[in-house]
Motif scaffolding. Structure first.
Motif, mmCIF file in Angstrom:
data_model
loop_
_atom_site.group_PDB
_atom_site.id
_atom_site.type_symbol
_atom_site.label_atom_id
_atom_site.label_comp_id
_atom_site.label_asym_id
_atom_site.label_seq_id
_atom_site.Cartn_x
_atom_site.Cartn_y
_atom_site.Cartn_z
ATOM 1 N N UNK A 164 54.385 47.430 89.691
ATOM 2 C CA UNK A 164 54.355 48.542 90.653
ATOM 3 C C UNK A 164 53.159 48.433 91.606
ATOM 4 N N UNK A 165 52.007 48.048 91.062
ATOM 5 C CA UNK A 165 50.792 47.951 91.888
ATOM 6 C C UNK A 165 50.809 46.709 92.796
ATOM 7 N N UNK A 166 51.731 45.763 92.513
ATOM 8 C CA UNK A 166 51.754 44.519 93.298
ATOM 9 C C UNK A 166 52.947 44.452 94.249
ATOM 10 N N UNK A 167 53.610 45.582 94.489
ATOM 11 C CA UNK A 167 54.790 45.556 95.360
ATOM 12 C C UNK A 167 54.427 44.972 96.731
ATOM 13 N N UNK A 168 55.208 43.934 97.122
ATOM 14 C CA UNK A 168 54.995 43.292 98.420
ATOM 15 C C UNK A 168 53.846 42.297 98.443
ATOM 16 N N UNK A 169 53.165 42.121 97.291
ATOM 17 C CA UNK A 169 52.032 41.186 97.256
ATOM 18 C C UNK A 169 52.306 40.089 96.212
ATOM 19 N N UNK A 170 51.906 38.840 96.518
ATOM 20 C CA UNK A 170 52.145 37.737 95.555
ATOM 21 C C UNK A 170 51.420 38.009 94.247
ATOM 22 N N UNK A 171 52.087 37.678 93.174
ATOM 23 C CA UNK A 171 51.559 37.921 91.833
ATOM 24 C C UNK A 171 51.522 36.582 91.098
ATOM 25 N N UNK A 172 50.387 36.238 90.514
ATOM 26 C CA UNK A 172 50.278 34.955 89.800
ATOM 27 C C UNK A 172 50.801 35.108 88.372
ATOM 28 N N UNK A 173 51.747 34.263 88.032
ATOM 29 C CA UNK A 173 52.328 34.314 86.681
ATOM 30 C C UNK A 173 52.275 32.908 86.072
ATOM 31 N N UNK A 174 51.856 32.812 84.816
ATOM 32 C CA UNK A 174 51.836 31.529 84.103
ATOM 33 C C UNK A 174 52.826 31.607 82.946
ATOM 34 N N UNK A 175 53.708 30.606 82.871
ATOM 35 C CA UNK A 175 54.725 30.605 81.813
ATOM 36 C C UNK A 175 54.727 29.266 81.081
ATOM 37 N N UNK A 176 55.332 29.279 79.899
ATOM 38 C CA UNK A 176 55.604 28.022 79.189
ATOM 39 C C UNK A 176 57.093 27.758 79.375
#
Length: 206
Positions: A164-176
């Motif tokens: 919700x706080x990152x709407x419209x902004x790139x979000x860094x996600x790390x996955x396996x």
């Protein structure tokens, strides 16, 4: 060049040189047979004396004897060389097999060490809606989702708040993904479907 069975390992170049030498010997043998053919078709076994036991005067005896001697020597060389070629090829093949087994063992060891050094995940993607903003894949295990990681994750509300706080902004996600750590970028936004991502994330039961 190292002989097969010598101290230095046989190389492809060594085999090529042996084959080149074999071709040269075969060409020399052919030339000797052609020389005999030119002497009234005298082969390896025709008599060199006439019916009365005198040396034949219709052929060059020295050339014939010399060609016959050379053929016998060259054929012996050829036989020894063919044995060398066979041994060299056998060595190359055995070494290639050994290298393949070593490569496989190294790849396995690397995969195992990678698995051991992978960071701990706290959630997993179980569905992704086609056409949604989500750039994750089904079965991706989440290691970091923005500021959320295994150390501060309590429940799914943590992720919902970050989205919700990152709407419209790139979000860094790390996955396996498939046993490897992968960084993906997500931008939560309004789209035709439900939510801001279009994927469903569930906590991992450890």
């Amino acid at each position: 060049m190292a002989e097969p069975g010598g101290s230095r390992p046989v190389t492809v170049s060594d085999v090529q040189q042996l084959v080149k030498r074999k071709d040269e010997i075969e060409a020399q043998i052919k030339a000797c047979y052609e020389l005999l053919e030119a002497q009234k078709g005298v082969g390896m076994n025709e008599p060199l004396v006439d019916a009365e036991g005198f040396p034949r005067d219709d052929i060059d005896l020295y050339q014939v004897r010399s060609a016959r001697h050379n053929i016998i020597c060259l054929q012996n060389d050829h036989k020894a060389l063919m044995k060398q070629v066979e041994e060299a090829l056998h060595q190359l093949h055995a070494r290639e097999k050994e290298k393949h087994a070593k490569d496989e063992a190294e790849a396995l060891a690397e995969a195992m060490s990678q698995n051991q050094s992978l960071p701990q995940a706290f959630a997993k993607v179980n569905t992704v809606t086609p056409g949604s903003p989500a750039s994750v894949s089904v079965d991706d295990e989440i290691v970091e989702f923005g500021s959320v990681n295994v150390n501060n994750f309590q429940n799914m509300q943590n992720i919902a708040t970050v989205v919700q706080h990152s709407e419209g902004r790139p979000l860094s996600v790390t996955v396996i993904r498939s046993g490897k750590k992968v960084h993906v970028g997500l931008t939560p936004k309004r789209w035709a479907g439900k939510g801001l991502l279009g994927c469903n994330i569930i906590p991992l039961q450890r």
